[in-house]
Design a protein around this motif. Sequence first.
Motif, short mmCIF file in Angstrom:
data_model
loop_
_atom_site.label_atom_id
_atom_site.label_comp_id
_atom_site.label_asym_id
_atom_site.label_seq_id
_atom_site.Cartn_x
_atom_site.Cartn_y
_atom_site.Cartn_z
N ILE A 1 17.83 18.07 47.08
CA ILE A 1 18.84 16.99 46.97
C ILE A 1 20.16 17.51 47.54
CG2 ILE A 1 20.08 15.44 45.41
CD1 ILE A 1 17.72 15.53 43.52
N ASP A 2 20.56 16.95 48.66
CA ASP A 2 21.83 17.34 49.28
C ASP A 2 22.77 16.15 49.27
OD1 ASP A 2 21.39 20.09 50.13
OD2 ASP A 2 19.85 19.25 51.45
N GLY A 3 24.04 16.44 49.50
CA GLY A 3 24.98 15.34 49.61
C GLY A 3 26.40 15.79 49.34
N ASN B 1 26.01 26.62 58.08
CA ASN B 1 25.24 25.65 57.28
C ASN B 1 26.07 24.48 56.78
OD1 ASN B 1 23.76 27.98 57.55
ND2 ASN B 1 23.24 28.19 55.39
N PRO B 2 26.64 23.71 57.69
CA PRO B 2 27.44 22.57 57.21
C PRO B 2 26.56 21.52 56.53
CG PRO B 2 27.09 22.40 59.57
CD PRO B 2 26.52 23.73 59.16
N LEU B 3 27.23 20.65 55.78
CA LEU B 3 26.51 19.54 55.15
C LEU B 3 26.12 18.54 56.23
CD1 LEU B 3 25.62 17.76 52.72
CD2 LEU B 3 27.95 16.89 52.66
N ILE B 4 24.82 18.46 56.51
CA ILE B 4 24.34 17.41 57.41
C ILE B 4 23.06 16.83 56.82
CG2 ILE B 4 25.23 17.79 59.76
CD1 ILE B 4 22.97 19.75 60.25
N GLN B 5 22.83 15.61 57.17
CA GLN B 5 21.66 14.94 56.64
C GLN B 5 20.42 15.40 57.42
OE1 GLN B 5 22.12 10.65 56.83
NE2 GLN B 5 19.91 10.55 57.14
N ALA B 6 19.41 15.89 56.72
CA ALA B 6 18.17 16.28 57.40
C ALA B 6 17.56 15.00 57.98
CB ALA B 6 17.20 16.92 56.41
N GLU B 7 16.91 15.15 59.13
CA GLU B 7 16.34 13.97 59.81
C GLU B 7 15.35 13.22 58.93
OE1 GLU B 7 14.55 14.66 63.61
OE2 GLU B 7 16.50 15.26 64.45
N ASP B 8 14.61 13.98 58.13
CA ASP B 8 13.57 13.36 57.31
C ASP B 8 14.03 13.10 55.87
OD1 ASP B 8 13.76 16.09 57.01
OD2 ASP B 8 11.62 16.44 56.78
N ALA B 9 15.35 13.09 55.65
CA ALA B 9 15.86 12.84 54.28
C ALA B 9 15.93 11.34 54.00
CB ALA B 9 17.23 13.47 54.12
N ASP C 1 33.06 20.94 53.81
CA ASP C 1 31.59 20.99 53.76
C ASP C 1 30.95 20.55 55.07
OD1 ASP C 1 31.61 21.87 51.14
OD2 ASP C 1 31.07 19.93 50.26
N THR C 2 31.57 19.53 55.70
CA THR C 2 30.93 18.98 56.90
C THR C 2 31.37 19.68 58.18
OG1 THR C 2 32.65 17.29 56.93
CG2 THR C 2 30.55 16.65 55.98
N SER C 3 32.51 20.37 58.12
CA SER C 3 33.01 20.95 59.38
C SER C 3 32.82 22.46 59.49
CB SER C 3 34.49 20.61 59.54
OG SER C 3 35.22 21.25 58.52
N ARG C 4 32.35 23.11 58.43
CA ARG C 4 32.22 24.58 58.54
C ARG C 4 31.12 24.95 59.52
NH1 ARG C 4 29.90 24.53 52.79
NH2 ARG C 4 27.72 24.14 53.27
N SER C 5 31.25 26.15 60.10
CA SER C 5 30.26 26.54 61.11
C SER C 5 28.96 27.01 60.45
CB SER C 5 30.83 27.62 62.01
OG SER C 5 31.22 28.72 61.22
N SER D 1 35.23 26.12 48.39
CA SER D 1 34.83 25.80 49.77
C SER D 1 35.04 26.99 50.70
CB SER D 1 35.66 24.63 50.31
OG SER D 1 35.37 23.47 49.63
N LYS D 2 36.14 27.73 50.46
CA LYS D 2 36.41 28.89 51.33
C LYS D 2 35.32 29.95 51.14
CE LYS D 2 40.75 28.38 49.99
NZ LYS D 2 41.91 28.93 49.29
N ILE D 3 34.91 30.11 49.90
CA ILE D 3 33.86 31.08 49.59
C ILE D 3 32.54 30.66 50.27
CG2 ILE D 3 32.44 32.01 47.68
CD1 ILE D 3 35.36 32.98 47.57
N ALA D 4 32.27 29.35 50.25
CA ALA D 4 31.01 28.84 50.80
C ALA D 4 30.96 28.90 52.32
CB ALA D 4 30.78 27.41 50.31
#
Length: 237
Positions: free
Chosen positions: A16-18, A202-210, A196-200, A112-115
Motif C-alpha cells: 500500500i503506497d500513497g 525511490n520517489p513516490l510514484i504509482q506502480a503501473e499495476d496498482a 516524496d514525489t521529487s526526490r531522486s 523527509s530529509k532522512i528518507a
Amino acid sequence: MDISTTLNTAKIIIAIDGYSSCGKSTLAKQVAKEKNYLYIDTGAMYRAVALYALRNGFISQDNFNQKALIDSLTKIKVSFSHNSELNCSETYLNGENIEKEIRGITISNHVSKIAQVKEVRAKLVEIQREIGAEKGLVMDGRDIGTVVFPNAELKIFMTAHYKIRAQRRFDELQAIGDDITFEEVLNNIVSRDNDDTSRSENPLIQAEDAIVIDNSEITQGEQLKLVLGHVNNKLSH
Ligand code: DC
C-alpha cells in the motif's frame, strides 16, 4: 494436495503506497487484521532513523550532517514488537519503545530529509524484504509496490485531497495533545508531498499495476470493503 487447500493457504504480499496522511496505515491494519497477516508500517522505520539523527545532533532546522548519519547506520536497529494489551505493533529504536515519540510534528518535519538518503533507504529496504520473505504481509509506505516488492500480488495506491488529509492529520495530532495549528499541518503535508514525489531516490510514484483509491469522499468502511474485494479476488486466482 487438492487445489482448494492450496488456494486457502496461499499468502500474498499487499503493498500500500500513497501520499502522506491519506490513511494508509489505518487501511493496512484493518486488512492485516481481517486476513490475519503481518502489518508493517515502513514510515515508522524512517521516522525511527529521523529520531536517532535528531537525538545525536545530526539534523536540525538548518543543518544535516548526512555523513555522520551514514557512518552511524550500523548502530541503528529498528524493529517492531506486538503490544498485546493494545493489540498493535509498536516501533523500537535500539530496544527502546519510540512509538509515541515518532508521531509528533518534530519528527514529521525532519523525516523527509532522512528518507532522501540513499544509504538509509538501502538499509531499510533490506530489512523490509527480509520481513516479507514469508509473504502474508501488508506493508505500507511510498515505494513498496515499486521498489521493495515490485512483484507484490496486490498493489494499492492511495490518495485524497491535500486539505482533507491535513484536516485528518490535524485531528489526530490534537487527540495526542500536540500543540499545533492547522496551517502548520497543511504546510507539512504540502512540503512532504513535494519531497516524496521529487526526490531522486525511490520517489513516490504509482506502480503501473496498482489499483488507485481516492478516499476523499468514501468512508473507511467502504474503502475496506473495496480493498478486501481485491484481496479475495487475488487469493482466489
Ligand atoms: O508514512 P509516514 O508519514 O509515517 O512516513 C514518514 C516519511 O517517510 C515520509 O515523509 C515519507 C517517508 N517514507 C518513505 O520515503 N518511504 C517509505 N516506504 C515510507 C515512508
